[in-house]
Design a protein around this motif. Sequence first.
Motif, PDB file in Angstrom:
ATOM      1  N   THR A  63      42.045  40.232  19.854  1.00 18.63           N
ATOM      2  CA  THR A  63      40.750  39.680  19.438  1.00 18.63           C
ATOM      3  C   THR A  63      40.783  38.156  19.503  1.00 18.63           C
ATOM      4  N   TRP A  64      41.857  37.562  19.008  1.00 22.51           N
ATOM      5  CA  TRP A  64      42.015  36.110  19.055  1.00 22.51           C
ATOM      6  C   TRP A  64      42.064  35.614  20.508  1.00 22.51           C
ATOM      7  N   ALA A  65      42.865  36.250  21.339  1.00 28.82           N
ATOM      8  CA  ALA A  65      43.041  35.808  22.722  1.00 28.82           C
ATOM      9  C   ALA A  65      41.750  35.950  23.535  1.00 28.82           C
ATOM     10  N   GLU A  66      41.017  37.027  23.328  1.00 29.53           N
ATOM     11  CA  GLU A  66      39.796  37.260  24.110  1.00 29.53           C
ATOM     12  C   GLU A  66      38.701  36.223  23.821  1.00 29.53           C
ATOM     13  N   LYS A  67      38.803  35.538  22.695  1.00 27.43           N
ATOM     14  CA  LYS A  67      37.806  34.522  22.346  1.00 27.43           C
ATOM     15  C   LYS A  67      38.053  33.193  23.053  1.00 27.43           C
ATOM     16  N   HIS A  68      39.228  33.029  23.635  1.00 29.85           N
ATOM     17  CA  HIS A  68      39.550  31.764  24.290  1.00 29.85           C
ATOM     18  C   HIS A  68      38.827  31.620  25.627  1.00 29.85           C
ATOM     19  N   GLU A  69      38.501  30.374  25.938  1.00 29.46           N
ATOM     20  CA  GLU A  69      37.764  30.070  27.169  1.00 29.46           C
ATOM     21  C   GLU A  69      38.512  30.543  28.418  1.00 29.46           C
ATOM     22  N   GLN A  70      39.841  30.508  28.388  1.00 25.40           N
ATOM     23  CA  GLN A  70      40.632  30.917  29.544  1.00 25.40           C
ATOM     24  C   GLN A  70      40.407  32.378  29.918  1.00 25.40           C
ATOM     25  N   CYS A  71      39.976  33.169  28.981  1.00 24.18           N
ATOM     26  CA  CYS A  71      39.727  34.592  29.254  1.00 24.18           C
ATOM     27  C   CYS A  71      38.357  34.828  29.881  1.00 24.18           C
ATOM     28  N   SER A  72      37.548  33.798  29.981  1.00 20.73           N
ATOM     29  CA  SER A  72      36.214  33.897  30.599  1.00 20.73           C
ATOM     30  C   SER A  72      35.395  35.061  30.046  1.00 20.73           C
ATOM     31  N   ARG A  73      35.495  35.278  28.743  1.00 14.03           N
ATOM     32  CA  ARG A  73      34.762  36.349  28.058  1.00 14.03           C
ATOM     33  C   ARG A  73      35.143  37.748  28.532  1.00 14.03           C
ATOM     34  N   LEU A  74      36.293  37.882  29.149  1.00 13.89           N
ATOM     35  CA  LEU A  74      36.753  39.208  29.580  1.00 13.89           C
ATOM     36  C   LEU A  74      37.553  39.855  28.462  1.00 13.89           C
ATOM     37  N   LYS A  75      37.415  41.145  28.348  1.00 10.04           N
ATOM     38  CA  LYS A  75      38.234  41.919  27.420  1.00 10.04           C
ATOM     39  C   LYS A  75      39.587  42.177  28.084  1.00 10.04           C
ATOM     40  N   LEU A  76      40.582  42.543  27.291  1.00 13.98           N
ATOM     41  CA  LEU A  76      41.917  42.815  27.828  1.00 13.98           C
ATOM     42  C   LEU A  76      41.858  43.899  28.905  1.00 13.98           C
ATOM     43  N   SER A  77      41.091  44.946  28.659  1.00  9.40           N
ATOM     44  CA  SER A  77      40.993  46.031  29.645  1.00  9.40           C
ATOM     45  C   SER A  77      40.401  45.522  30.963  1.00  9.40           C
ATOM     46  N   ASP A  78      39.455  44.584  30.891  1.00 12.54           N
ATOM     47  CA  ASP A  78      38.876  43.997  32.101  1.00 12.54           C
ATOM     48  C   ASP A  78      39.917  43.189  32.868  1.00 12.54           C
ATOM     49  N   MET A  79      40.739  42.454  32.118  1.00 18.19           N
ATOM     50  CA  MET A  79      41.773  41.643  32.770  1.00 18.19           C
ATOM     51  C   MET A  79      42.836  42.513  33.428  1.00 18.19           C
ATOM     52  N   LEU A  80      43.131  43.645  32.809  1.00 21.12           N
ATOM     53  CA  LEU A  80      44.164  44.517  33.363  1.00 21.12           C
ATOM     54  C   LEU A  80      43.741  45.180  34.676  1.00 21.12           C
ATOM     55  N   VAL A  81      42.456  45.420  34.863  1.00 23.93           N
ATOM     56  CA  VAL A  81      42.004  46.056  36.112  1.00 23.93           C
ATOM     57  C   VAL A  81      41.687  45.030  37.201  1.00 23.93           C
ATOM     58  N   LYS A  82      41.678  43.746  36.854  1.00 23.65           N
ATOM     59  CA  LYS A  82      41.327  42.704  37.822  1.00 23.65           C
ATOM     60  C   LYS A  82      42.191  42.751  39.094  1.00 23.65           C
ATOM     61  N   PRO A  83      43.517  42.861  38.994  1.00 21.82           N
ATOM     62  CA  PRO A  83      44.315  42.923  40.235  1.00 21.82           C
ATOM     63  C   PRO A  83      43.936  44.116  41.112  1.00 21.82           C
ATOM     64  N   HIS A  84      43.681  45.254  40.506  1.00 21.11           N
ATOM     65  CA  HIS A  84      43.298  46.449  41.263  1.00 21.11           C
ATOM     66  C   HIS A  84      41.957  46.209  41.962  1.00 21.11           C
ATOM     67  N   GLN A  85      41.017  45.642  41.248  1.00 23.69           N
ATOM     68  CA  GLN A  85      39.707  45.366  41.834  1.00 23.69           C
ATOM     69  C   GLN A  85      39.820  44.377  42.990  1.00 23.69           C
ATOM     70  N   ARG A  86      40.651  43.362  42.819  1.00 22.89           N
ATOM     71  CA  ARG A  86      40.830  42.371  43.872  1.00 22.89           C
ATOM     72  C   ARG A  86      41.431  43.032  45.115  1.00 22.89           C
ATOM     73  N   LEU A  87      42.414  43.851  44.900  1.00 23.92           N
ATOM     74  CA  LEU A  87      43.104  44.500  46.002  1.00 23.92           C
ATOM     75  C   LEU A  87      42.188  45.417  46.793  1.00 23.92           C
ATOM     76  N   THR A  88      41.307  46.117  46.103  1.00 21.12           N
ATOM     77  CA  THR A  88      40.419  47.045  46.803  1.00 21.12           C
ATOM     78  C   THR A  88      39.326  46.331  47.593  1.00 21.12           C
ATOM     79  N   LYS A  89      39.168  45.028  47.397  1.00 22.48           N
ATOM     80  CA  LYS A  89      38.167  44.272  48.155  1.00 22.48           C
ATOM     81  C   LYS A  89      38.688  43.825  49.518  1.00 22.48           C
TER      82      LYS A  89
END
Length: 134
Positions: A63-89
């Motif tokens: 909760t603390w980490a997700e509030k930081h600007e570096q997370c760009s308002r992404l939830k942890l689950s969103d950040m974890l799927v980011k590499p997969h999403q990038r790869l499929t593009k």
Amino acid sequence: MAPVLAKARRTGALLNPIDFLDGFKMFGSLFKPYVRYCMEEEGCMEYMRALLRDSELFRAYVTWAEKHEQCSRLKLSDMLVKPHQRLTKYPLLLKSVLKKTDDHVMPPNATPCHATPCHPMPCLALMPGAPGSC
């Protein structure tokens, strides 16, 4: 990719897809961590859900980490799927490059990759460490 872009910017010429060949030959080594990550993504997500459910300290940290600007308002689950999403593009990007390429002639040592139900990303399926056949 950086040398190809630098050359295009320096000369003002359009990108030549053949210039990317050396980079594509390195896909196996560059994307090896992605292959493992994608293969273990489901287990990672389940582990995250278990920690969020069972550990108040982990929930507080997330909760603390997700509030930081570096997370760009992404939830942890969103950040974890980011590499997969990038790869499929990448296949979409490559198809777009091919469509915009004037000369569709492949170099003699190139091997075409085609998607199948077993391997929607066929070039990655050819990499060492990637899952085998269906």
